[in-house]
Each structure stands twice: as structure tokens, then as C-alpha cells.
Design a protein around this motif. Structure first.
Motif, PDB file in Angstrom:
ATOM      1  N   SER A 105      -4.737   6.792  -8.763  1.00  0.00           N
ATOM      2  CA  SER A 105      -5.108   5.877  -7.684  1.00  0.00           C
ATOM      3  C   SER A 105      -5.665   4.583  -8.257  1.00  0.00           C
ATOM      4  O   SER A 105      -6.432   4.591  -9.218  1.00  0.00           O
ATOM      5  CB  SER A 105      -6.156   6.524  -6.774  1.00  0.00           C
ATOM      6  OG  SER A 105      -5.635   7.649  -6.122  1.00  0.00           O
TER       7      SER A 105
ATOM      8  N   GLN B 101      -1.554  -1.176  -3.797  1.00  0.00           N
ATOM      9  CA  GLN B 101      -2.696  -0.269  -3.737  1.00  0.00           C
ATOM     10  C   GLN B 101      -2.157   1.149  -3.582  1.00  0.00           C
ATOM     11  O   GLN B 101      -1.582   1.489  -2.553  1.00  0.00           O
ATOM     12  CB  GLN B 101      -3.587  -0.640  -2.553  1.00  0.00           C
ATOM     13  CG  GLN B 101      -4.705   0.359  -2.282  1.00  0.00           C
ATOM     14  CD  GLN B 101      -5.904   0.160  -3.188  1.00  0.00           C
ATOM     15  OE1 GLN B 101      -6.469  -0.915  -3.237  1.00  0.00           O
ATOM     16  NE2 GLN B 101      -6.275   1.203  -3.912  1.00  0.00           N
ATOM     17  N   LEU B 102      -2.343   1.957  -4.606  1.00  0.00           N
ATOM     18  CA  LEU B 102      -1.855   3.342  -4.581  1.00  0.00           C
ATOM     19  C   LEU B 102      -3.029   4.285  -4.373  1.00  0.00           C
ATOM     20  O   LEU B 102      -4.012   4.226  -5.113  1.00  0.00           O
ATOM     21  CB  LEU B 102      -1.141   3.680  -5.892  1.00  0.00           C
ATOM     22  CG  LEU B 102      -0.688   5.124  -6.050  1.00  0.00           C
ATOM     23  CD1 LEU B 102       0.356   5.492  -5.005  1.00  0.00           C
ATOM     24  CD2 LEU B 102      -0.144   5.380  -7.454  1.00  0.00           C
ATOM     25  N   SER B 103      -2.910   5.109  -3.364  1.00  0.00           N
ATOM     26  CA  SER B 103      -3.931   6.127  -3.103  1.00  0.00           C
ATOM     27  C   SER B 103      -3.269   7.492  -3.195  1.00  0.00           C
ATOM     28  O   SER B 103      -2.325   7.785  -2.451  1.00  0.00           O
ATOM     29  CB  SER B 103      -4.550   5.942  -1.719  1.00  0.00           C
ATOM     30  OG  SER B 103      -5.198   4.690  -1.627  1.00  0.00           O
ATOM     31  N   VAL B 104      -3.771   8.318  -4.107  1.00  0.00           N
ATOM     32  CA  VAL B 104      -3.257   9.677  -4.267  1.00  0.00           C
ATOM     33  C   VAL B 104      -4.312  10.634  -3.720  1.00  0.00           C
ATOM     34  O   VAL B 104      -5.449  10.660  -4.198  1.00  0.00           O
ATOM     35  CB  VAL B 104      -2.940   9.980  -5.732  1.00  0.00           C
ATOM     36  CG1 VAL B 104      -2.338  11.377  -5.870  1.00  0.00           C
ATOM     37  CG2 VAL B 104      -1.981   8.942  -6.299  1.00  0.00           C
ATOM     38  N   LEU B 105      -3.930  11.396  -2.690  1.00  0.00           N
ATOM     39  CA  LEU B 105      -4.886  12.287  -2.022  1.00  0.00           C
ATOM     40  C   LEU B 105      -4.708  13.738  -2.447  1.00  0.00           C
ATOM     41  O   LEU B 105      -3.611  14.142  -2.839  1.00  0.00           O
ATOM     42  CB  LEU B 105      -4.723  12.168  -0.497  1.00  0.00           C
ATOM     43  CG  LEU B 105      -4.796  10.731   0.062  1.00  0.00           C
ATOM     44  CD1 LEU B 105      -4.576  10.759   1.559  1.00  0.00           C
ATOM     45  CD2 LEU B 105      -6.120  10.099  -0.281  1.00  0.00           C
TER      46      LEU B 105
ATOM     47  N   HIS C   9       0.844  -1.187   0.000  1.00  0.00           N
ATOM     48  CA  HIS C   9       0.000   0.000   0.000  1.00  0.00           C
ATOM     49  C   HIS C   9       0.883   1.241   0.000  1.00  0.00           C
ATOM     50  O   HIS C   9       1.950   1.239   0.622  1.00  0.00           O
ATOM     51  CB  HIS C   9      -0.900   0.052   1.245  1.00  0.00           C
ATOM     52  CG  HIS C   9      -1.929  -1.020   1.294  1.00  0.00           C
ATOM     53  ND1 HIS C   9      -1.646  -2.278   1.773  1.00  0.00           N
ATOM     54  CD2 HIS C   9      -3.235  -1.027   0.931  1.00  0.00           C
ATOM     55  CE1 HIS C   9      -2.745  -3.018   1.701  1.00  0.00           C
ATOM     56  NE2 HIS C   9      -3.720  -2.282   1.204  1.00  0.00           N
ATOM     57  N   SER C  10       0.411   2.263  -0.664  1.00  0.00           N
ATOM     58  CA  SER C  10       1.113   3.536  -0.646  1.00  0.00           C
ATOM     59  C   SER C  10       0.090   4.664  -0.690  1.00  0.00           C
ATOM     60  O   SER C  10      -0.787   4.654  -1.558  1.00  0.00           O
ATOM     61  CB  SER C  10       2.076   3.638  -1.825  1.00  0.00           C
ATOM     62  OG  SER C  10       2.776   4.865  -1.805  1.00  0.00           O
ATOM     63  N   VAL C  11       0.211   5.575   0.242  1.00  0.00           N
ATOM     64  CA  VAL C  11      -0.664   6.743   0.276  1.00  0.00           C
ATOM     65  C   VAL C  11       0.210   7.974   0.125  1.00  0.00           C
ATOM     66  O   VAL C  11       1.107   8.210   0.936  1.00  0.00           O
ATOM     67  CB  VAL C  11      -1.464   6.825   1.589  1.00  0.00           C
ATOM     68  CG1 VAL C  11      -2.387   8.053   1.568  1.00  0.00           C
ATOM     69  CG2 VAL C  11      -2.270   5.554   1.813  1.00  0.00           C
ATOM     70  N   ILE C  12      -0.036   8.739  -0.917  1.00  0.00           N
ATOM     71  CA  ILE C  12       0.780   9.926  -1.167  1.00  0.00           C
ATOM     72  C   ILE C  12      -0.131  11.087  -1.526  1.00  0.00           C
ATOM     73  O   ILE C  12      -1.319  10.899  -1.823  1.00  0.00           O
ATOM     74  CB  ILE C  12       1.800   9.690  -2.307  1.00  0.00           C
ATOM     75  CG1 ILE C  12       1.080   9.366  -3.631  1.00  0.00           C
ATOM     76  CG2 ILE C  12       2.787   8.604  -1.933  1.00  0.00           C
ATOM     77  CD1 ILE C  12       1.997   9.312  -4.816  1.00  0.00           C
ATOM     78  N   GLU C  13       0.443  12.263  -1.509  1.00  0.00           N
ATOM     79  CA  GLU C  13      -0.326  13.441  -1.892  1.00  0.00           C
ATOM     80  C   GLU C  13      -0.082  13.744  -3.365  1.00  0.00           C
ATOM     81  O   GLU C  13       0.974  13.424  -3.931  1.00  0.00           O
ATOM     82  CB  GLU C  13       0.058  14.625  -1.014  1.00  0.00           C
ATOM     83  CG  GLU C  13      -0.363  14.451   0.436  1.00  0.00           C
ATOM     84  CD  GLU C  13      -0.143  15.715   1.247  1.00  0.00           C
ATOM     85  OE1 GLU C  13      -0.573  15.739   2.419  1.00  0.00           O
ATOM     86  OE2 GLU C  13       0.462  16.667   0.726  1.00  0.00           O
ATOM     87  N   LYS C  14      -1.061  14.372  -3.939  1.00  0.00           N
ATOM     88  CA  LYS C  14      -0.951  14.798  -5.339  1.00  0.00           C
ATOM     89  C   LYS C  14       0.316  15.610  -5.517  1.00  0.00           C
ATOM     90  O   LYS C  14       0.647  16.473  -4.709  1.00  0.00           O
ATOM     91  CB  LYS C  14      -2.172  15.638  -5.688  1.00  0.00           C
ATOM     92  CG  LYS C  14      -2.156  16.244  -7.072  1.00  0.00           C
ATOM     93  CD  LYS C  14      -3.384  17.102  -7.299  1.00  0.00           C
ATOM     94  CE  LYS C  14      -3.248  17.864  -8.601  1.00  0.00           C
ATOM     95  NZ  LYS C  14      -4.410  18.739  -8.857  1.00  0.00           N
TER      96      LYS C  14
END
Lengths: 113, 115
Positions: free
Chosen positions: B87, B111-115, B10-15
Motif C-alpha cells: 500500500s 494510490q494503492l490500498s491493499v486490504l 486510486h485502486s483498492v484491492i484485497e491481499k
């Protein structure tokens, strides 16, 4: 361009019963492969069964079998004696001349105990 | 036999940030593929390596995506800068041969989530 359509977003079946997942595809190619992949909660895609278009005999793998209707461009998956471990997303996929897999949207299979 | 390994899971990053995904194929598998599934949509092909060479990169969405496979072993997929629409789940797969009916071995995806 080739397309793969899975019209059932979700299916449910009672444990030990039989369920059939539908898949249709569109192509102008005559030589291709069709696949069913299973994606359990672990997310790892696992090959369930594959069918070569030139083979008339439907592929079978233990409790899994396909009904391949080439003229109708239909490739359904039948799961017999459903087990709790069969619960997963099932994807139908097509491989033609360029080796890329073309995927359907997937069918979520729920097994009721 | 070790399977295909992907990390991070998993990776959660900002735009606007950069993310690098890694895939270790099964040892000896010359063919390595990247696919992704954007939320609610079909899984789409990104690219295909044969050893260290890009065989087909027709599915790469734009030049913010850069894939490498140095030495023909592991592969990286870098997204720079990441956008919201990136994402999704990024899958890597490998195979020994190159035939249409070849069985692909998949990793568990990132799982990539771009916030």
C-alpha cells in the motif's frame, strides 16, 4: 549510501511572510544535484528549484531561493512573500552518480491567511 | 503538451489479488522512472527505463513486482500477488535526457490500498 533528512515534518507561516525549510544530506560524492519538489493536494510532484553542487551561487526562482552550504551538507529552501498556493508538501531530493533520486521525508507547509 | 498520465488514480484491492498500474510519459521522453511512497515513509526509487530497456531495477522490492515498457512508450507496473505492505502511492516520472540535473516530470500517482 546517500541520505536526505528533512527534520521539520510540518511548518506554518503567515501569508506574505517568509519561511525557510531545512534539508541536510549525507554523501561522499563531489558531483551531484539537489532539488526541491513541491507536491500540492493534486499529488503531482512539481520541481521548484535545483542546485548543482559545483555551483557556488545559490539558485533562485522568483520567490524561491536556496541556501546551499556544501561543506555543511545543508540545502534549505526559502520562500518569500508566501502565498496560499504555496501550501503543499515539500520534498528535498538528491541525485548522484546513479540517477536515482534520494528523497527526504517531506515537510508539510501550511499557509495561514 | 500533455503531461505524464497515470491510471488508475486510486485502486483498492484485497491481499492476494493482482493490480496493474499504468504510466504514459510525455511523448518523446526516453527515460521513465517509477517511485513509490509507502505510508509515512520516504519516497523510494523502484526502477528506470531507457526506452524499452530496464536501465536500473535495483529498487524493485521483490519478484512480486513486474514492470514493462513495451515499445518504449507507456509502462505498466504489475503487483502479483499484492501484500498489505504494498500500500502506498506509486509515482511515475519521465525525462527527455539522462543527466543528474535533469528535470523530471511527474504524474499524479496511483494510490494503492491493499486490504
Amino acid at each position: 549510501a546517500q541520505t536526505v533528512t528533512q527534520s521539520q515534518p510540518e511548518m506554518s507561516v503567515q501569508e506574505a511572510e517568509t519561511v525557510t525549510l531545512s534539508c541536510t544530506y549525507d554523501t561522499s560524492e563531489s558531483d551531484y544535484y539537489l532539488f526541491w519538489y513541491k507536491q500540492p493536494p493534486s499529488r503531482q510532484m512539481i520541481l521548484v528549484i535545483r542546485q548543482e553542487a559545483y555551483k557556488q551561487q545559490n539558485a533562485t526562482e522568483n520567490r524561491f531561493s536556496v541556501n546551499f552550504q556544501k561543506a555543511a551538507k545543508s540545502f534549505s529552501l526559502k520562500i518569500s512573500d508566501s502565498q496560499l498556493g504555496d501550501a503543499a508538501m515539500y520534498f528535498c531530493a538528491y541525485a548522484g552518480s546513479n540517477y536515482q533520486l534520494i528523497w527526504g521525508a517531506g515537510t508539510k507547509l501550511i499557509i495561514k491567511p | 503538451e500533455a503531461g505524464v498520465t497515470q491510471f488508475p488514480s486510486h485502486s483498492v484491492i484485497e491481499k492476494g489479488q493482482t493490480v496493474t498500474l499504468r504510466c504514459d510519459p510525455i511523448s518523446g521522453h526516453d527515460n521513465l522512472y517509477w517511485y513509490r511512497r509507502v505510508m509515512g515513509k520516504e519516497i523510494k526509487f523502484l526502477l528506470h527505463f531507457v526506452k524499452e530497456s530496464k536501465q536500473d531495477e535495483s529498487g524493485m522490492p521483490n519478484n512480486r513486482f513486474l514492470a514493462e515498457r513495451t515499445g518504449g512508450t507507456y509502462s505498466t507496473l504489475k503487483v502479483q500477488p499484492a501484500e498489505l505492505e504494498d500500500s502506498g502511492v506509486y509515482f511515475c516520472a519521465s525525462s527527455q535526457g539522462l543527466q543528474r540535473g535533469e528535470k523530471l516530470f511527474f504524474g499524479s500517482g496511483t494510490q494503492l490500498s491493499v486490504l
